[in-house]
Scaffold this motif. Structure first.
Motif, short mmCIF file in Angstrom:
data_model
loop_
_atom_site.label_atom_id
_atom_site.label_comp_id
_atom_site.label_asym_id
_atom_site.label_seq_id
_atom_site.Cartn_x
_atom_site.Cartn_y
_atom_site.Cartn_z
N GLY A 143 1.33 6.72 -6.87
CA GLY A 143 0.10 7.44 -7.15
C GLY A 143 -1.10 6.58 -7.49
N ARG A 147 0.83 -1.21 0.00
CA ARG A 147 0.00 0.00 0.00
C ARG A 147 0.86 1.26 0.00
NH1 ARG A 147 -3.57 -3.27 3.41
NH2 ARG A 147 -5.24 -3.93 2.00
N GLU A 148 1.96 1.18 0.77
CA GLU A 148 2.91 2.28 0.80
C GLU A 148 3.44 2.56 -0.61
OE1 GLU A 148 6.57 1.80 3.27
OE2 GLU A 148 5.05 1.50 4.82
N ALA A 171 -2.89 4.64 -4.98
CA ALA A 171 -3.38 4.12 -3.70
C ALA A 171 -4.81 3.61 -3.80
CB ALA A 171 -3.29 5.22 -2.64
N ASP A 172 -5.59 4.18 -4.71
CA ASP A 172 -7.01 3.82 -4.77
C ASP A 172 -7.27 2.64 -5.71
OD1 ASP A 172 -6.12 5.41 -6.83
OD2 ASP A 172 -8.09 6.28 -7.23
N GLU A 194 -5.88 -0.59 -5.52
CA GLU A 194 -5.32 -1.87 -5.10
C GLU A 194 -6.22 -3.07 -5.41
OE1 GLU A 194 -5.10 -1.02 -0.70
OE2 GLU A 194 -6.27 -2.86 -0.65
N LYS A 202 0.93 4.07 -2.96
CA LYS A 202 0.78 5.49 -2.68
C LYS A 202 1.92 6.26 -3.37
CE LYS A 202 0.10 8.19 1.47
NZ LYS A 202 0.24 8.08 2.93
N ARG A 203 3.08 5.68 -3.29
CA ARG A 203 4.26 6.32 -3.86
C ARG A 203 4.14 6.47 -5.38
NH1 ARG A 203 9.86 3.64 -2.16
NH2 ARG A 203 11.07 4.40 -3.91
#
Lengths: 264, 245
Positions: B130, B123-124, B132-133, B135, B127-128
């Protein structure tokens, strides 16, 4: 066979001559419905409206259904396992495994199932006594395992090379890559082809009547020898097989759809 | 960047039978260095990159990744692959697995860390890059640029010491190239050792410490991006650059 719509995915078609009927068009929902309606209606009319002698015939031959299904189910399980190993053997990096799998496929595909069945039951029966049911399941499994092996091999080879490379690049072993990446994708591709084999197996299970197993066909033949009603009996036998085959083909199509939906 | 050599390619040869894809290539990539490899198609640049994690086996020479040899009795190819992330031109995401599962698979199966820890890490990383939404999405539902960013996250999840990029933007529509290059730029800034086969001049000028020009299985010229692009010393380099600029 019910409709198969999505052509976007890689598909494999196996045409092995006489054993597997060549499917016609794939857009056949309507013809499937028409055929099953004809078959079910035929049976209902004959058994409940025309009654004698069809009700008696139906009662007699349907007793063979458990055996037909049992042999088919056993052979499906056996041949899938055998086919998976054969397919993996054919693509193995060890030459010996390739040869074993290859020779098995060539050997089995070159001998008619009926001959294999008689050989295993009667000829090998000289050395070790096999009961009819195990002999039938083993014969069908060995025979169809070879065809399934070809399907699995083609299915595995249809997965893009990059999938294995990506898995290896991540540090997975070849075995892990097969198990987690290649085979799950293979399963989805091979289901239509394997489903065809299931249907062919159900039909070919009627061959076991020659080794005195009392399946649907065998019970029909016994009934004819008692009553001489050959037309009436064999017509009913044919209709019963037709219904079973159509239902099974529908189940296979549903399984395929579900696999597709699961992936989205 | 320090002086530690992360990838040490020594006299690499690859003989495909009819063609010699690599003809004695020597290249040292230091820790934290970003090396861009350019060259005409068939020059051996992809083969060289794919040799670093042994997707292609050399027919001669040696490669050491963080001191671990790829060839010989002491070679531990799985260890090298664990420490080497690779991003492919065609993404090669696993289509039957969700984005999260794509990223978690190798850490769980190869590094045998717990599922929960792998997911947190994944998840990290998402996010990195771009995403994150996304998954729960499957690769088939993503655009090319998103797929490639997931592929980068997947490679990073193994915490590699070197990242190999094999034409990472060649299969992308033009408007998606930037989102992938931005992720790569961030990675370069953070000090990741990177070998990149690509003709993205903008990326090269912004991030590359060195550009290597290959032709016919050999390194023709190597130097900082400004030098190679603006004042190449070799005729072959000039000719090639004229074609792509």
């Amino acid at each position: 066979m019910a409709a198969v719509k999505n052509h976007a995915e890689p598909r494999i078609e196996v045409t092995d001559g006489a054993l597997i009927p060549i499917k016609g068009e794939r857009r056949i929902i309507d013809s499937w419905r028409l055929t099953i309606a004809f078959a079910v209606l035929g049976i209902v009319l004959l058994v409940f409206v025309a009654k004698d002698p069809y009700d008696q015939i139906f009662k007699v031959i349907i007793k063979g259904a458990p055996l037909t299904f049992g042999v088919t189910a056993g052979a499906i399980a056996g041949s899938v396992v055998l086919g998976l190993f054969t397919g993996l053997g054919q693509i193995a990096r060890t030459r010996l495994l390739q040869l074993i799998a290859g020779v098995y496929v060539e050997l089995i595909r070159g001998i008619p199932l009926l001959v294999q069945l008689i050989f295993i039951y009667f000829a090998l029966g000289k050395f070790f006594k096999l009961d009819g049911v195990p002999a039938a399941i083993i014969s069908l499994s060995i025979c169809y395992g070879a065809y399934m092996g070809e399907i699995f091999r083609a299915g595995i080879e249809a997965i893009p090379k990059g999938q294995m490379e990506a898995a290896m690049a991540l540090g997975l072993t070849r075995g892990q890559a097969m198990r987690f990446i290649i085979l799950p994708q293979t399963m989805k591709i091979v289901i239509p082809a394997i489903g065809n084999e299931f249907i062919a197996m159900l039909k070919d299970s009627s061959l076991v009547s020659v080794i005195a197993l009392r399946d649907i066909l065998r019970r029909g033949r016994e009934h004819v020898s008692r009553t001489f009603l050959s037309l009436e009996t064999y017509a009913m036998v044919a209709l019963v097989y037709l219904v079973f085959t159509l239902v099974l083909s529908k189940l296979v199509a549903m399984m395929e759809d579900r696999m597709k939906r699961h992936e989205r | 960047m320090n002086d530690k050599v992360m990838v040490d390619i020594q006299g690499a040869e690859k003989d495909f039978g009819v063609v010699k894809a690599l003809n004695g290539v020597d290249l040292k990539v230091k820790e934290g260095e970003v090396v861009l490899i350019i060259g005409p198609s068939g020059s051996g640049k992809s083969t060289l990159l794919r040799s670093v994690n042994k997707l292609e086996a050399l027919t001669g020479g040696q490669i050491l990744v963080d001191g671990n040899p790829l060839i010989g009795p002491n070679a531990d190819i799985r260890k090298v692959r664990e420490e080497t992330g690779m991003v492919f031109q065609d993404f090669n995401l696993f289509p039957h697995l969700s984005v999260l599962e794509n990223i978690c698979l190798a850490p769980v199966k190869v590094k045998t860390i717990s599922r929960a820890a792998a997911e947190t890490k994944a998840r990290e990383l998402l996010k990195r890059v771009g995403l994150a939404d996304r998954e729960e999405a499957y690769p088939g539902q993503l655009s090319g640029g998103q797929k490639q960013r997931v592929a980068i996250a997947r490679a990073l999840a193994m915490e590699p010491k070197v990242m190999l990029f094999d034409e990472p933007t060649s299969a992308l529509d033009p408007e998606m190239v930037k989102e992938v290059l931005d992720v790569m730029l961030d990675l370069a800034k953070e000090g990741m050792t990177m070998m990149v086969v690509s003709h993205e001049m903008g990326f090269a000028r912004a991030a590359a410490d060195r550009v290597v020009f290959m032709d016919a299985g050999e390194i023709v010229e190597t130097g900082p991006p400004e030098e190679i692009f603006d004042a190449p010393s070799e005729e072959r380099t000039r000719k090639f650059l004229k074609h792509i600029l």
